[in-house]
Scaffold this motif. Sequence first.
Motif, PDB file in Angstrom:
ATOM      1  N   GLY A 162      28.160  21.895  31.287  1.00 52.95           N
ATOM      2  CA  GLY A 162      28.642  22.654  30.170  1.00 52.95           C
ATOM      3  C   GLY A 162      29.966  23.011  30.267  1.00 52.95           C
ATOM      4  N   GLU A 163      30.966  23.168  29.086  1.00 47.90           N
ATOM      5  CA  GLU A 163      32.370  23.567  29.355  1.00 47.90           C
ATOM      6  C   GLU A 163      32.465  24.914  28.570  1.00 47.90           C
ATOM      7  OE1 GLU A 163      34.880  20.085  28.329  1.00 47.90           O
ATOM      8  OE2 GLU A 163      32.862  18.820  28.667  1.00 47.90           O
ATOM      9  N   ILE A 164      33.434  25.688  28.903  1.00 46.51           N
ATOM     10  CA  ILE A 164      33.822  26.879  27.977  1.00 46.51           C
ATOM     11  C   ILE A 164      35.245  27.007  28.228  1.00 46.51           C
ATOM     12  CG2 ILE A 164      33.571  29.395  27.737  1.00 46.51           C
ATOM     13  CD1 ILE A 164      31.043  29.251  29.634  1.00 46.51           C
ATOM     14  N   ILE A 165      36.154  26.986  27.055  1.00 44.01           N
ATOM     15  CA  ILE A 165      37.301  27.337  27.212  1.00 44.01           C
ATOM     16  C   ILE A 165      37.463  28.902  26.797  1.00 44.01           C
ATOM     17  CG2 ILE A 165      39.676  27.288  26.059  1.00 44.01           C
ATOM     18  CD1 ILE A 165      39.202  24.246  25.690  1.00 44.01           C
ATOM     19  N   ALA A 166      38.198  29.852  27.672  1.00 44.70           N
ATOM     20  CA  ALA A 166      37.965  31.097  27.697  1.00 44.70           C
ATOM     21  C   ALA A 166      39.468  31.638  27.440  1.00 44.70           C
ATOM     22  CB  ALA A 166      37.358  31.843  28.814  1.00 44.70           C
ATOM     23  N   ILE A 167      39.868  32.463  26.275  1.00 41.55           N
ATOM     24  CA  ILE A 167      41.246  32.798  25.877  1.00 41.55           C
ATOM     25  C   ILE A 167      41.307  34.403  26.383  1.00 41.55           C
ATOM     26  CG2 ILE A 167      43.100  33.058  24.446  1.00 41.55           C
ATOM     27  CD1 ILE A 167      41.820  30.313  23.178  1.00 41.55           C
ATOM     28  N   ASP A 168      42.036  35.072  26.834  1.00 37.23           N
ATOM     29  CA  ASP A 168      42.587  36.345  27.236  1.00 37.23           C
ATOM     30  C   ASP A 168      43.872  36.781  27.254  1.00 37.23           C
ATOM     31  OD1 ASP A 168      40.390  39.083  27.160  1.00 37.23           O
ATOM     32  OD2 ASP A 168      42.288  39.261  28.296  1.00 37.23           O
ATOM     33  N   THR A 169      44.522  37.746  26.996  1.00 34.26           N
ATOM     34  CA  THR A 169      45.870  38.138  27.249  1.00 34.26           C
ATOM     35  C   THR A 169      46.064  38.586  28.973  1.00 34.26           C
ATOM     36  OG1 THR A 169      45.446  40.392  26.661  1.00 34.26           O
ATOM     37  CG2 THR A 169      46.403  38.702  25.060  1.00 34.26           C
ATOM     38  N   ASN A 170      44.925  38.902  29.413  1.00 35.67           N
ATOM     39  CA  ASN A 170      44.741  39.579  30.849  1.00 35.67           C
ATOM     40  C   ASN A 170      43.904  39.000  31.853  1.00 35.67           C
ATOM     41  OD1 ASN A 170      44.549  41.477  32.895  1.00 35.67           O
ATOM     42  ND2 ASN A 170      45.047  42.970  31.551  1.00 35.67           N
ATOM     43  N   ARG A 171      44.690  38.106  32.651  1.00 34.50           N
ATOM     44  CA  ARG A 171      44.008  37.298  33.867  1.00 34.50           C
ATOM     45  C   ARG A 171      43.162  38.176  34.681  1.00 34.50           C
ATOM     46  NH1 ARG A 171      43.998  32.076  35.558  1.00 34.50           N
ATOM     47  NH2 ARG A 171      45.453  31.320  34.147  1.00 34.50           N
ATOM     48  N   LYS A 172      44.182  39.378  35.182  1.00 34.30           N
ATOM     49  CA  LYS A 172      43.687  40.245  36.143  1.00 34.30           C
ATOM     50  C   LYS A 172      42.154  40.703  35.794  1.00 34.30           C
ATOM     51  CE  LYS A 172      44.663  44.622  38.469  1.00 34.30           C
ATOM     52  NZ  LYS A 172      46.091  45.515  38.565  1.00 34.30           N
ATOM     53  N   ASN A 173      41.917  41.076  34.575  1.00 31.19           N
ATOM     54  CA  ASN A 173      40.612  41.579  34.025  1.00 31.19           C
ATOM     55  C   ASN A 173      39.670  40.543  34.308  1.00 31.19           C
ATOM     56  OD1 ASN A 173      41.091  44.191  33.317  1.00 31.19           O
ATOM     57  ND2 ASN A 173      41.525  43.694  31.247  1.00 31.19           N
ATOM     58  N   PHE A 174      39.947  39.295  34.184  1.00 30.00           N
ATOM     59  CA  PHE A 174      38.973  38.124  34.286  1.00 30.00           C
ATOM     60  C   PHE A 174      38.730  37.827  35.780  1.00 30.00           C
ATOM     61  CE2 PHE A 174      39.075  33.464  35.182  1.00 30.00           C
ATOM     62  CZ  PHE A 174      37.797  33.211  34.874  1.00 30.00           C
ATOM     63  N   GLU A 175      39.589  38.013  36.442  1.00 28.42           N
ATOM     64  CA  GLU A 175      39.642  37.780  37.873  1.00 28.42           C
ATOM     65  C   GLU A 175      38.860  39.044  38.426  1.00 28.42           C
ATOM     66  OE1 GLU A 175      43.657  37.146  39.417  1.00 28.42           O
ATOM     67  OE2 GLU A 175      43.743  34.835  38.677  1.00 28.42           O
ATOM     68  N   PHE A 176      38.753  40.184  38.004  1.00 22.87           N
ATOM     69  CA  PHE A 176      38.087  41.127  38.378  1.00 22.87           C
ATOM     70  C   PHE A 176      36.589  40.742  38.667  1.00 22.87           C
ATOM     71  CE2 PHE A 176      35.403  44.950  37.317  1.00 22.87           C
ATOM     72  CZ  PHE A 176      36.088  46.074  38.220  1.00 22.87           C
ATOM     73  N   GLY A 177      35.881  39.951  37.519  1.00 19.65           N
ATOM     74  CA  GLY A 177      34.849  39.643  37.837  1.00 19.65           C
ATOM     75  C   GLY A 177      34.576  37.976  38.108  1.00 19.65           C
ATOM     76  N   LEU A 178      35.744  37.361  38.541  1.00 18.94           N
ATOM     77  CA  LEU A 178      35.529  36.253  38.873  1.00 18.94           C
ATOM     78  C   LEU A 178      34.704  35.701  40.158  1.00 18.94           C
ATOM     79  CD1 LEU A 178      36.293  33.070  38.366  1.00 18.94           C
ATOM     80  CD2 LEU A 178      38.352  33.602  39.623  1.00 18.94           C
ATOM     81  N   PRO A 179      34.673  36.515  41.033  1.00 19.99           N
ATOM     82  CA  PRO A 179      33.639  36.330  42.292  1.00 19.99           C
ATOM     83  C   PRO A 179      32.383  36.286  42.007  1.00 19.99           C
ATOM     84  CG  PRO A 179      35.504  37.960  43.039  1.00 19.99           C
ATOM     85  CD  PRO A 179      35.771  37.707  41.341  1.00 19.99           C
ATOM     86  N   ILE A 180      31.889  36.968  40.931  1.00 17.91           N
ATOM     87  CA  ILE A 180      30.337  36.969  40.795  1.00 17.91           C
ATOM     88  C   ILE A 180      30.248  35.429  39.988  1.00 17.91           C
ATOM     89  CG2 ILE A 180      28.785  37.995  39.188  1.00 17.91           C
ATOM     90  CD1 ILE A 180      30.030  40.769  39.716  1.00 17.91           C
TER      91      ILE A 180
END
Length: 247
Positions: free
Chosen positions: A105-123
Amino acid sequence: MAGSFEVRVGDKVLPPVLEHKTILHSGALYQYILETSVYPREPEALKELRQLTATHPRNGLAAGADEMQFLRMLLKLMNAKKTLEIGVFTGYSLLSTALSLPHDGEIIAIDTNRKNFEFGLPIFEKAGVAHKIEFREGLALPILDEMMEAEKYKGSFDFVFVDADKSNYLNYHDRVMEMVRVGGMIGYDNTLWSGSVVASSEHTLPWYIMENRDAVVEFNAYLAADPRVEICHLTISDGFTLCRRLT
């Protein structure tokens, strides 16, 4: 930020539920739904991310667990494979989607704040779904406009989830309608906006709710009259509107 309910079952104090997560008048009833039907079936990765997000200073931006349980079932029923998400925060809704899509599957995810995304990225990485996600940092409208110029994105998405700035919901709708396939679905979060859609200007809701109230009301009216979609306005969480593209 809204307050919270303290819910007791016998001598046990259950974890508090933020009022903005549901339009139910009974915090105890909402907690019952979570404790009985949602949390016991919540994948471990989502539970970990939900608990981690609760430590974030803006944790109220996360989607409701009951709403995401519904979304996971919907995506599986649709056999969705390619999705678009506008508004990510720490990724609770994104992880719900990623866990529901097949391995390719493929998801394109858009947000203004990469830091918030990376907050949960390890999970995401631990859950083995990070490879499904292409994160794009920046304002959504310019990114969507750029995507619309590429033929490969026209009518290519099975599902689009929108949970970003409410003042731009109309602008997002006009764009993603060209990007979701005929028969595909678009989900808009917070379409009852803490009940403000029926509140008068004198109503004592927080300013950050009331300043977007008119935009949400206008958007709901627009969807109701849009002949290009079939809609279902659900009272789950803070309001969730599903649109199925007809033409």
